[in-house]
Design a protein around this motif. Structure first.
Motif, PDB file in Angstrom:
ATOM      1  N   TYR A 150       7.005   6.981  -1.555  1.00  0.00           N
ATOM      2  CA  TYR A 150       8.150   7.457  -0.775  1.00  0.00           C
ATOM      3  C   TYR A 150       8.131   8.979  -0.609  1.00  0.00           C
ATOM      4  N   ASN A 151       7.838   9.705  -1.681  1.00  0.00           N
ATOM      5  CA  ASN A 151       7.824  11.172  -1.599  1.00  0.00           C
ATOM      6  C   ASN A 151       6.762  11.667  -0.620  1.00  0.00           C
ATOM      7  N   GLU A 152       5.599  11.039  -0.648  1.00  0.00           N
ATOM      8  CA  GLU A 152       4.521  11.442   0.270  1.00  0.00           C
ATOM      9  C   GLU A 152       4.897  11.138   1.716  1.00  0.00           C
ATOM     10  N   LYS A 206       0.836  -1.209   0.000  1.00  0.00           N
ATOM     11  CA  LYS A 206       0.000   0.000   0.000  1.00  0.00           C
ATOM     12  C   LYS A 206       0.868   1.256   0.000  1.00  0.00           C
ATOM     13  N   PHE A 207       2.133   1.128   0.400  1.00  0.00           N
ATOM     14  CA  PHE A 207       3.036   2.277   0.475  1.00  0.00           C
ATOM     15  C   PHE A 207       4.108   2.265  -0.618  1.00  0.00           C
ATOM     16  N   ALA A 267      -2.925   3.644   2.312  1.00  0.00           N
ATOM     17  CA  ALA A 267      -1.943   4.712   2.534  1.00  0.00           C
ATOM     18  C   ALA A 267      -2.631   6.065   2.633  1.00  0.00           C
ATOM     19  N   ASN A 268      -3.625   6.305   1.793  1.00  0.00           N
ATOM     20  CA  ASN A 268      -4.320   7.599   1.818  1.00  0.00           C
ATOM     21  C   ASN A 268      -5.006   7.857   3.155  1.00  0.00           C
ATOM     22  N   GLU A 269      -5.476   6.811   3.812  1.00  0.00           N
ATOM     23  CA  GLU A 269      -6.090   6.987   5.135  1.00  0.00           C
ATOM     24  C   GLU A 269      -5.058   7.510   6.132  1.00  0.00           C
ATOM     25  N   ILE A 270      -3.853   6.970   6.064  1.00  0.00           N
ATOM     26  CA  ILE A 270      -2.768   7.410   6.947  1.00  0.00           C
ATOM     27  C   ILE A 270      -2.380   8.846   6.608  1.00  0.00           C
ATOM     28  N   PHE A 271      -2.186   9.129   5.315  1.00  0.00           N
ATOM     29  CA  PHE A 271      -1.785  10.467   4.898  1.00  0.00           C
ATOM     30  C   PHE A 271      -2.843  11.511   5.269  1.00  0.00           C
ATOM     31  N   ASP A 272      -4.113  11.170   5.067  1.00  0.00           N
ATOM     32  CA  ASP A 272      -5.195  12.107   5.406  1.00  0.00           C
ATOM     33  C   ASP A 272      -5.227  12.391   6.905  1.00  0.00           C
ATOM     34  N   LEU A 273      -5.038  11.353   7.704  1.00  0.00           N
ATOM     35  CA  LEU A 273      -5.025  11.529   9.158  1.00  0.00           C
ATOM     36  C   LEU A 273      -3.866  12.435   9.576  1.00  0.00           C
ATOM     37  N   ILE A 274      -2.694  12.198   9.018  1.00  0.00           N
ATOM     38  CA  ILE A 274      -1.526  13.030   9.329  1.00  0.00           C
ATOM     39  C   ILE A 274      -1.786  14.479   8.928  1.00  0.00           C
ATOM     40  N   ASP A 275      -2.358  14.666   7.740  1.00  0.00           N
ATOM     41  CA  ASP A 275      -2.594  16.018   7.228  1.00  0.00           C
ATOM     42  C   ASP A 275      -3.598  16.803   8.058  1.00  0.00           C
ATOM     43  N   GLN A 276      -4.394  16.116   8.869  1.00  0.00           N
ATOM     44  CA  GLN A 276      -5.356  16.791   9.745  1.00  0.00           C
ATOM     45  C   GLN A 276      -4.744  17.192  11.092  1.00  0.00           C
TER      46      GLN A 276
END
Length: 137
Positions: free
Chosen positions: A57-59, A52-53, A117-126
């Motif tokens: 890497y850049n994100e 999923k990741f 991965a998007n769930e993790i990134f979205d959570l971090i971005d909040q």
């Protein structure tokens, strides 16, 4: 005499290895940790989660996110290489899944596999700290 020198050298090597062992707390205020807990050594599920990741890497870098795997004995990096992180402090019982640990050292997400991965990134971005980082960059 030779045996004493060998023993002394072994003791010194063990001390150096112990001194160089890293703790997860050393990432505090520097990195976010995505810790995959795989104490049952379920390589199939672990690889599904790691996939999923792939190519993200850049994100991950942009979010100061480090991906680690704990297999019940050792802490591995995203490529499966053994790290120098002390596994003795990674104790979460039989939980199989993901822990997202924020820069403040608190667990932000604890969820069973498989997580996008998007769930993790979205959570971090909040997160307030991440919003501040985005504003300052």
């Amino acid at each position: 005499m030779f045996n004493l020198k060998c023993i002394a050298l072994l003791v010194l090597m063990l001390q150096l290895t112990t001194m160089s062992a890293q703790e997860l707390t050393e990432f505090k205020w520097k990195k976010r940790i995505l810790l995959l807990l795989d104490t049952k050594n379920d390589l199939h599920t672990r690889n599904l989660q790691l996939n999923k990741f792939d190519g993200r890497y850049n994100e991950m870098t942009e979010r100061d996110l480090v991906l680690l795997v704990y297999n019940g004995m050792e802490v591995l990096d995203k490529d499966g290489m053994i790290t120098n992180i002390n596994p003795e402090n990674v104790t979460y019982g039989d939980f199989q899944g993901i822990l997202l640990i924020g820069k403040d050292g608190d667990v932000k997400l604890r969820k069973k596999y498989i997580v996008e991965a998007n769930e993790i990134f979205d959570l971090i971005d909040q997160m307030p700290m991440r919003r501040s980082e985005m504003k300052n960059r």
